[in-house]
Design a protein around this motif. Structure first.
Motif, PDB file in Angstrom:
ATOM      1  N   LEU A 138       3.222   3.716  -1.591  1.00  0.00           N
ATOM      2  CA  LEU A 138       3.562   4.117  -2.955  1.00  0.00           C
ATOM      3  C   LEU A 138       5.048   4.395  -3.135  1.00  0.00           C
ATOM      4  N   SER A 139       5.729   4.884  -2.094  1.00  0.00           N
ATOM      5  CA  SER A 139       7.160   5.151  -2.251  1.00  0.00           C
ATOM      6  C   SER A 139       7.921   3.837  -2.433  1.00  0.00           C
ATOM      7  N   VAL A 140       7.519   2.817  -1.674  1.00  0.00           N
ATOM      8  CA  VAL A 140       8.159   1.511  -1.808  1.00  0.00           C
ATOM      9  C   VAL A 140       7.874   0.928  -3.186  1.00  0.00           C
ATOM     10  N   PHE A 167       3.761   7.280 -12.483  1.00  0.00           N
ATOM     11  CA  PHE A 167       3.940   8.282 -11.435  1.00  0.00           C
ATOM     12  C   PHE A 167       3.989   9.703 -11.999  1.00  0.00           C
ATOM     13  N   GLU A 185       7.173   2.499  -5.930  1.00  0.00           N
ATOM     14  CA  GLU A 185       7.910   3.199  -6.978  1.00  0.00           C
ATOM     15  C   GLU A 185       9.363   2.749  -6.991  1.00  0.00           C
ATOM     16  N   HIS A 186       9.884   2.531  -5.786  1.00  0.00           N
ATOM     17  CA  HIS A 186      11.290   2.160  -5.692  1.00  0.00           C
ATOM     18  C   HIS A 186      11.577   0.807  -6.334  1.00  0.00           C
ATOM     19  N   ILE A 187      10.700  -0.162  -6.106  1.00  0.00           N
ATOM     20  CA  ILE A 187      11.058  -1.535  -6.457  1.00  0.00           C
ATOM     21  C   ILE A 187      10.487  -2.014  -7.802  1.00  0.00           C
ATOM     22  N   ILE A 201       0.578  11.072  -1.140  1.00  0.00           N
ATOM     23  CA  ILE A 201       1.845  10.598  -0.558  1.00  0.00           C
ATOM     24  C   ILE A 201       2.509  11.739   0.198  1.00  0.00           C
ATOM     25  N   PRO A 202       2.829  11.550   1.487  1.00  0.00           N
ATOM     26  CA  PRO A 202       3.577  12.590   2.175  1.00  0.00           C
ATOM     27  C   PRO A 202       5.035  12.562   1.709  1.00  0.00           C
ATOM     28  N   ILE A 203       5.543  13.680   1.269  1.00  0.00           N
ATOM     29  CA  ILE A 203       6.899  13.723   0.727  1.00  0.00           C
ATOM     30  C   ILE A 203       7.873  14.190   1.798  1.00  0.00           C
ATOM     31  N   PRO A 204       8.955  13.430   2.019  1.00  0.00           N
ATOM     32  CA  PRO A 204       9.884  13.799   3.092  1.00  0.00           C
ATOM     33  C   PRO A 204      10.763  14.981   2.728  1.00  0.00           C
ATOM     34  N   HIS A 219       0.837  -1.193   0.000  1.00  0.00           N
ATOM     35  CA  HIS A 219       0.000   0.000   0.000  1.00  0.00           C
ATOM     36  C   HIS A 219       0.876   1.250   0.000  1.00  0.00           C
TER      37      HIS A 219
END
Lengths: 338, 332
Positions: A223-225, A251, A227-229, A266-269, A221
């Motif tokens: 989205l950052s993960v 994306f 997108e990464h993989i 998505i919260p962006i760091p 669930h």
């Protein structure tokens, strides 16, 4: 990345309807459409990310593909030694033989390992069951596997409770790798882990993919993960895949309003990138009683009359970019800031 | 800080230890921080770093066998300063503060709301306890709060039980309860962790709106760096019961100093960065904070550790730049 473009797995209008029973006679009064006419494919050697919110049916879909849950309808075509077999048509014995090529990694490393089995038993079991190795040979193979996933060989006689979450996930991965599979369904494999451990497991999964030419269906669930993989991503909403495309394309250039909303949430760091976001109103539709037409229309800000009446067609709008939205060609949607 | 009147809460050298059979677990070990009025302090760290126990210490609800062994927690209200550590945790004074001046929302709203009382009754209980209102007024206020937190159809929802609400709505009900007494500090302990991203986005937006309206300070505890970047003014990074770095949100994300903060930021996948490369993972795992060896707690995992120094002495939190505090020998 040089990649074989032949699909290893092809899912065709797959359905899983769970009956809703009521009363003493358990009369079937309706169906929960957990997986609803899903089409997708996974190319050999790639990672397909499957993303969606809780209850959208992503886990059910992952399990149906391995027939851990019997699908209601549809076809699952799996290519094995240049022969295509339909997993849905296999009898019990051939399914068992086929399973060694398709394995699963689970979310919760605390409940997915038998607390009364040692690491040796857990990782060795698939070898024994599939008649791949036994006795000393099995033990040797288990030692190799344990080394590959980065655990200490001295810990083979320990039980799962003696390991941390990340280490347990490594045990689960070693077990999945044991029968030398081609395809792995990884169901939220890093969701229960701490941030710093999550990175270790993601790296391990990528290393293993390169080393053993694995193909992943990666369910998450996050989205950052995803997108990464992932090489390609499929977005699921209330039992249906609403969009599927290459990761970067999806994306940066989403074509379905739900994908746009997900990306915007998505919260962006980075505090310098605080942005206006699309906040979805309302709640996820009930898969037992879905809305008419497009399931997303009650929450969609672009919805028009047709959306409530007709179900949008699943089609390829650009090469490799599939979407189910009436207005996919017209809408200008926003992706993540590049 | 120059503007003394804006200070709301000051925690000084707080130590909360758990006395277990296996030894002493130093859940919070010498932590100091300040929360200004109308500000959001983000507290970030991995599981077991002591972020929740810090919050529990402020409210004096540390579960047994935990005890605050040292330190002071000053709450500033209308020119009056109270040291919360000196209060009896079952006494009248802390009860007047807990649930009124300082309120808390939790990660899992299903387990922190009572399953046998309606949402309305639970919110009204807090109002009747802390505000001078009769039942009808309390009910009016409850309806108003439910409406403000965006629960559709409040007249019906007020009579419903938690299990009838979705996760997002339950969290909204909990926020309504926490804000019904107009607190000056809201402690939010992982309030969006159990929620889906789109619901999380809804709740974060709601909290920002409500903060603008009610003007409370927020102590926002989470392990999610994305959420921290979005909501905080200042950030405290915790590791094994200690504050390793403490600075403005911009400094933390754009000029992190402590090796742990630097590595933590590098180890997360970032959206839009595309590169399908390997993540820069931190080696090892967080150890159990039980009978820790002397020296910096990050020493076993730190790539820049100096043997003979970092494993012998404990670095203290020093201000290396105005408003930027870090505890590491690299910056001495």
């Amino acid at each position: 990345m040089e990649k074989d473009k032949k699909p290893l797995l092809e899912v065709k209008s797959l359905k899983k309807y769970f009956p809703v029973e009521k009363g003493f006679w358990r009369k079937v009064v309706g169906y929960v459409r957990a997986v609803d006419k899903v089409n997708l494919y996974v190319n050999e050697g790639e990672t397909l990310g499957l993303v969606g919110e809780s209850g959208c049916g992503k886990t059910t879909l992952g399990r149906c593909i391995l027939r851990a849950i019997e699908p209601t309808e549809g076809n699952i075509l799996f290519r094995l030694n240049d022969k295509v077999i339909d997993i849905t048509k296999l009898d019990k014995e051939s399914l068992r033989r086929m399973r060694r090529h398709a394995q699963m990694i689970f979310q919760d490393p605390y409940s997915s390992l038998d607390p009364r089995m040692t690491v040796l038993d857990i990782v060795g079991e698939p070898l024994v069951v599939n008649n791949i190795a036994k006795g000393e040979e099995m033990e040797e193979r288990v030692k190799d596997l344990v080394k590959i996933v980065g655990l200490n060989v001295k810990h083979l006689k320990r039980y799962p409770h003696a390991f941390s979450g990340g280490q347990r996930q490594r045990i689960g991965i070693a077990r999945a790798l044991a029968p030398n599979p081609k395809f792995i369904v990884a169901d939220e494999p890093v969701s229960a882990l701490d941030v710093s451990v999550q990175a270790q497991i993601l790296n391990l999964l990528q290393d293993l993919q390169a080393e053993f030419k694995l193909t992943y269906l990666f369910i998450s669930h996050d989205l950052s993960v995803i997108e990464h993989i992932s090489d390609r991503v499929a977005v699921m909403y209330v039992g249906k895949i609403v969009e599927m495309a290459e990761t970067e394309e999806l994306f940066l250039n989403p074509k379905h309003p739900y994908t746009e909303a997900l990306l915007s949430a998505i919260p962006i760091p980075d505090p310098r990138l605080r942005r206006e976001r699309i906040v979805l109103s309302g709640e996820v539709a009930n898969p037992a009683n879905p809305p008419s037409g497009c399931y997303f229309h009650p929450r969609c800000k672009y919805a028009k009359d047709i959306c409530a009446k007709e179900e949008p067609e699943w089609r390829e709008v650009n090469p490799g970019h599939f979407v189910a939205c009436h207005f996919a060609e017209e809408l200008k949607l926003q992706g993540v800031p590049a | 800080m120059k503007n003394k009147s804006a200070l709301l809460l000051q925690v000084k050298n707080l130590k909360t230890y758990f006395y277990l059979d296996e030894g002493v677990l130093k859940a919070v070990d010498d932590v100091s921080f300040k929360i200004q009025k109308k500000m959001v302090l983000g507290v970030v760290g991995e599981s077991g770093c002591g972020k929740s126990v810090t919050a529990q210490s402020i409210l004096r609800i540390v579960p047994d066998p935990g005890k605050i062994v040292e330190g002071e927690i000053f709450l500033h209200q209308d020119g009056k300063v109270t040291d919360l550590v000196k209060l009896d945790p079952y006494g009248k004074e802390i009860r007047a503060i807990r649930g009124k001046e300082i309120t808390m929302i939790f990660q899992e709203p299903m387990t922190s709301l009572s399953p046998v009382h309606t949402i309305g009754d639970q919110i009204m209980e807090a109002i009747l306890l802390h505000r001078n209102m009769n039942k009808n007024e309390a009910k009016e206020l409850t309806l108003e709060m439910l409406y403000k937190v965006g629960i559709p159809n409040p007249y019906q929802r007020i009579n419903e039980y938690p299990h009838q609400l979705s996760g997002g709505l339950r969290q909204r009900a909990m926020i309504a309860m926490a804000l019904s007494c107009n607190p000056s500090l809201l402690i939010a302990d992982e309030p969006t962790t159990a929620l889906d991203v789109t619901v999380q986005a809804q709740i974060l937006e709601l909290m920002k709106e409500l903060q603008a309206e009610f003007g409370m300070s927020i102590m926002f505890i989470t392990h999610n760096l994305g959420v921290i970047a979005e909501v905080s003014d200042e950030v405290m990074v915790m590791y094994l019961g200690k504050a390793v770095e403490y600075a403005s949100v911009d400094e933390i994300f754009h000029n992190p100093l402590h090796p742990y903060t630097v590595r933590l930021l590098r180890s997360i996948p970032k959206v839009g960065k595309k590169a399908r490369t390997r993540l820069d993972a931190i080696k090892g795992t967080v150890p159990l904070p039980l009978d820790l060896p002397p020296g910096c707690s990050f020493y076993p995992r730190c790539p820049e550790a100096k043997k003979g120094l970092c494993n012998k002495e404990d670095p203290s939190l020093v201000e290396v730049k105005k408003g930027h505090w870090v505890s590491c020998f690299l910056y001495k």
